[in-house]
Design a protein around this motif. Sequence first.
Motif, PDB file in Angstrom:
ATOM      1  N   LYS B  33       0.844  -1.188   0.000  1.00  0.00           N
ATOM      2  CA  LYS B  33       0.000   0.000   0.000  1.00  0.00           C
ATOM      3  C   LYS B  33       0.883   1.242   0.000  1.00  0.00           C
ATOM      4  O   LYS B  33       1.804   1.363   0.796  1.00  0.00           O
ATOM      5  CB  LYS B  33      -0.898   0.016   1.249  1.00  0.00           C
ATOM      6  CG  LYS B  33      -1.741   1.269   1.394  1.00  0.00           C
ATOM      7  CD  LYS B  33      -2.856   1.302   0.368  1.00  0.00           C
ATOM      8  CE  LYS B  33      -3.595   2.637   0.393  1.00  0.00           C
ATOM      9  NZ  LYS B  33      -4.636   2.688  -0.645  1.00  0.00           N
ATOM     10  N   LYS B  69      -6.495  -0.920   8.788  1.00  0.00           N
ATOM     11  CA  LYS B  69      -7.606  -0.386   7.990  1.00  0.00           C
ATOM     12  C   LYS B  69      -7.885  -1.266   6.781  1.00  0.00           C
ATOM     13  O   LYS B  69      -9.039  -1.417   6.376  1.00  0.00           O
ATOM     14  CB  LYS B  69      -7.305   1.048   7.537  1.00  0.00           C
ATOM     15  CG  LYS B  69      -7.501   2.058   8.645  1.00  0.00           C
ATOM     16  CD  LYS B  69      -7.467   3.471   8.114  1.00  0.00           C
ATOM     17  CE  LYS B  69      -7.735   4.454   9.236  1.00  0.00           C
ATOM     18  NZ  LYS B  69      -7.689   5.841   8.774  1.00  0.00           N
ATOM     19  N   SER B  72      -9.845  -4.193   8.018  1.00  0.00           N
ATOM     20  CA  SER B  72     -11.235  -3.916   8.386  1.00  0.00           C
ATOM     21  C   SER B  72     -12.011  -3.285   7.231  1.00  0.00           C
ATOM     22  O   SER B  72     -13.050  -2.672   7.443  1.00  0.00           O
ATOM     23  CB  SER B  72     -11.297  -3.062   9.647  1.00  0.00           C
ATOM     24  OG  SER B  72     -10.294  -2.102   9.664  1.00  0.00           O
ATOM     25  N   THR B  73     -11.524  -3.434   6.030  1.00  0.00           N
ATOM     26  CA  THR B  73     -12.182  -3.023   4.775  1.00  0.00           C
ATOM     27  C   THR B  73     -12.394  -1.510   4.654  1.00  0.00           C
ATOM     28  O   THR B  73     -13.232  -1.042   3.895  1.00  0.00           O
ATOM     29  CB  THR B  73     -13.563  -3.714   4.546  1.00  0.00           C
ATOM     30  OG1 THR B  73     -14.526  -3.134   5.420  1.00  0.00           O
ATOM     31  CG2 THR B  73     -13.493  -5.211   4.775  1.00  0.00           C
ATOM     32  N   LEU B  74     -11.617  -0.735   5.427  1.00  0.00           N
ATOM     33  CA  LEU B  74     -11.754   0.719   5.331  1.00  0.00           C
ATOM     34  C   LEU B  74     -10.858   1.288   4.244  1.00  0.00           C
ATOM     35  O   LEU B  74     -10.998   2.433   3.840  1.00  0.00           O
ATOM     36  CB  LEU B  74     -11.397   1.368   6.673  1.00  0.00           C
ATOM     37  CG  LEU B  74     -12.358   1.066   7.818  1.00  0.00           C
ATOM     38  CD1 LEU B  74     -11.808   1.603   9.128  1.00  0.00           C
ATOM     39  CD2 LEU B  74     -13.720   1.663   7.532  1.00  0.00           C
ATOM     40  N   LEU B  75      -9.912   0.486   3.816  1.00  0.00           N
ATOM     41  CA  LEU B  75      -8.913   0.945   2.864  1.00  0.00           C
ATOM     42  C   LEU B  75      -8.616  -0.222   1.934  1.00  0.00           C
ATOM     43  O   LEU B  75      -8.660  -1.376   2.351  1.00  0.00           O
ATOM     44  CB  LEU B  75      -7.656   1.305   3.669  1.00  0.00           C
ATOM     45  CG  LEU B  75      -6.642   2.294   3.149  1.00  0.00           C
ATOM     46  CD1 LEU B  75      -7.293   3.644   2.901  1.00  0.00           C
ATOM     47  CD2 LEU B  75      -5.530   2.462   4.183  1.00  0.00           C
ATOM     48  N   ARG B  76      -8.319   0.090   0.670  1.00  0.00           N
ATOM     49  CA  ARG B  76      -7.982  -0.992  -0.257  1.00  0.00           C
ATOM     50  C   ARG B  76      -6.479  -1.098  -0.409  1.00  0.00           C
ATOM     51  O   ARG B  76      -5.797  -0.086  -0.511  1.00  0.00           O
ATOM     52  CB  ARG B  76      -8.610  -0.722  -1.624  1.00  0.00           C
ATOM     53  CG  ARG B  76     -10.038  -1.200  -1.692  1.00  0.00           C
ATOM     54  CD  ARG B  76     -10.603  -1.086  -3.098  1.00  0.00           C
ATOM     55  NE  ARG B  76     -12.045  -0.922  -3.008  1.00  0.00           N
ATOM     56  CZ  ARG B  76     -12.686   0.200  -3.276  1.00  0.00           C
ATOM     57  NH1 ARG B  76     -12.033   1.258  -3.688  1.00  0.00           N
ATOM     58  NH2 ARG B  76     -13.992   0.275  -3.137  1.00  0.00           N
ATOM     59  N   LEU B 102     -13.369  -3.684  14.887  1.00  0.00           N
ATOM     60  CA  LEU B 102     -12.199  -2.814  14.989  1.00  0.00           C
ATOM     61  C   LEU B 102     -12.349  -1.829  16.141  1.00  0.00           C
ATOM     62  O   LEU B 102     -13.384  -1.185  16.287  1.00  0.00           O
ATOM     63  CB  LEU B 102     -12.038  -2.038  13.679  1.00  0.00           C
ATOM     64  CG  LEU B 102     -11.069  -0.856  13.692  1.00  0.00           C
ATOM     65  CD1 LEU B 102      -9.637  -1.341  13.809  1.00  0.00           C
ATOM     66  CD2 LEU B 102     -11.238  -0.010  12.439  1.00  0.00           C
ATOM     67  N   THR B 103     -11.321  -1.752  16.957  1.00  0.00           N
ATOM     68  CA  THR B 103     -11.243  -0.669  17.921  1.00  0.00           C
ATOM     69  C   THR B 103     -10.120   0.219  17.430  1.00  0.00           C
ATOM     70  O   THR B 103      -8.960  -0.154  17.482  1.00  0.00           O
ATOM     71  CB  THR B 103     -10.931  -1.195  19.342  1.00  0.00           C
ATOM     72  OG1 THR B 103     -11.929  -2.131  19.690  1.00  0.00           O
ATOM     73  CG2 THR B 103     -10.947  -0.065  20.345  1.00  0.00           C
TER      74      THR B 103
END
Lengths: 258, 300
Positions: B33, B69, B72-76, B102-103
Amino acid sequence: MMDRHFWGDTAVLTRRSLTHVLRSPDTIVTTAVMPVAIMLLFVFVLGGSIDTGAGAGAGSYVDYLLPGILLITVATGVSYTAYRLFLDLQGGLLERFRSMPVARTSVLWAHVLTSLVANVVSLVLVVGVAVAIGFRSGAAVPAWLGVVGIMLLFTLALTWLAVIPGLTATSVEGASAFSYPLVFLPFLSSAFAPTDAMPGPVRWFAEHQPVTAIVDALRALLTQQPVGTGIWTALAWCVGLLVLAVLVAARTYRRKLS
Amino acid sequence: MSAEPAPAPTPTRAAAPAAASSGPAVRVRGLTKSYGDLAVLRGVDLDVARGSVLALLGSNGAGKTTLVKILSTLLRADSGTASVNGFDVATQARDVRASLSLTGQFAAVDGLLTGRENLELVARLRHLPRPGAIADELLARFSLTEAGGRRAATFSGGMQRRLDLAMSLVGHPAVVVLDEPTTGLDPEARLGVWAAVAELAAGGTSVLLTTQHLEEAERLADRIAILHGGRILVDGTLAELTALLPPARVEYVEKRPSLEDVFLALTASGRGVPAEPSTATSAASTTSTTTRTTEREGDL
Ligand SMILES: Nc1ncnc2c1ncn2[C@@H]1O[C@H](COP(=O)(O)OP(=O)(O)O)[C@@H](O)[C@H]1O
Ligand SMILES: [Mg+2]
């Protein structure tokens, strides 16, 4: 593709967001205060010297003024939508919801629906004050439905517009600053005075900007005058703005994930 | 309520999809990434075994949050694969979200809602029955019962963090990811979070936690992975990691070498990666150990 939980999730999140509004009712009152102040100023201080022309009929100045004041109310109100969305983003709640099995667009729709409710309450407050200082309309039910419809469409369009700064702002001030030009736009329209008396370039702008089209349509409906083709111009502005705002907002929202 | 035959914990469990396989809870392969020119992850390989606690250790800016992230599928990710509970984060995001909780690095609680309402909100969004009962149970478990009726904005930092953690445990997710869960907490609050993690681990939940605190990793984790320069430098148990230090070192240092020594040795310059300024300066004295570990990395 519609998520199986879209309606349920949207309802849960809208309830949450409405709870925020209920717990800070000052936001609704604040939304109504400025438009009311402008209305009082124009009706009681400046109104006497404004010639609304023969076309306005025998109605009082507040009858002429109210449509513009309603638009200013919405423009002020949606800044709170941007503000609430920004706080969710800043506070990590947007990420929390997005990392959960929640329908993705529900998060935005909840804010949008809350905005509609909050703005309607503010609008009712403003209309109440207008009635108290002499606003009267003999409009029949269909005309009132037209007014309500246009106002809802306008609020929806401005709300989606507010989503964009809500998602992209870097400060609380930045999130709500976008509404300043929206609040100012009615002053360069037929909201306060007919455009005929305006100097050339200003007049041209006033006659070609959305506020004039929308205000004229609302006024025609409220004063039982023929709306003519003007109402289509008003609707076209609202729908065009709505579509554009939704597209940009949805793109901004998706981009947050890359 | 008491008329019901002893309610099993299952009804409050999220409608989490059954695990796709009996493989690891988290599997990461060749993950990369970049943010523009900044290559943050440069091929991360990592496994979190089911029911285990893995501590991802890395200095500030190492890319821990970026990795979390992505999981937790917040970012690719740009390339590589990652799966959670057997589900691919890119193609089965919804199943991943139902499996993982996710915390985040900063407590994400709704300040205008009460503690109880925050928990009920999460329970409703996870589509669980009896959100009220779930909220009560978690409030009690995190010693928040008394404060539960107050708005979360009035909570202390430690209480907000506990509420945040409690919100992540609604529905007993199979995998819990904690991003620097104790950063910014006072020692007492930190102990509270440690106890909660230990309890999670005892209950069989798979935990991935990131930290900058070596002590925290030593204390909580079954395995420790060190993220540095965009890659996992080492991954092993505490014993395996300490064994990486050259034996000679033991003669000079009477107490057991701390994980910090391992960390400093491993992250010292010489790997073609930009070292953190603080690491670079303190690495001067451990240059020789660096060389040794570089040679031995393959043995792990
Ligand atoms: N959205 C972003 N845009 C650009 N750079 C970013 C972004 N997020 C993080 N970074 C950079 O990526 C690096 C890794 O960040 P992060 O994953 O937050 O590290 P950690 O959590 O280990 O402290 C840092 O140098 C950070 O500045
Ligand atoms: Mg981080």
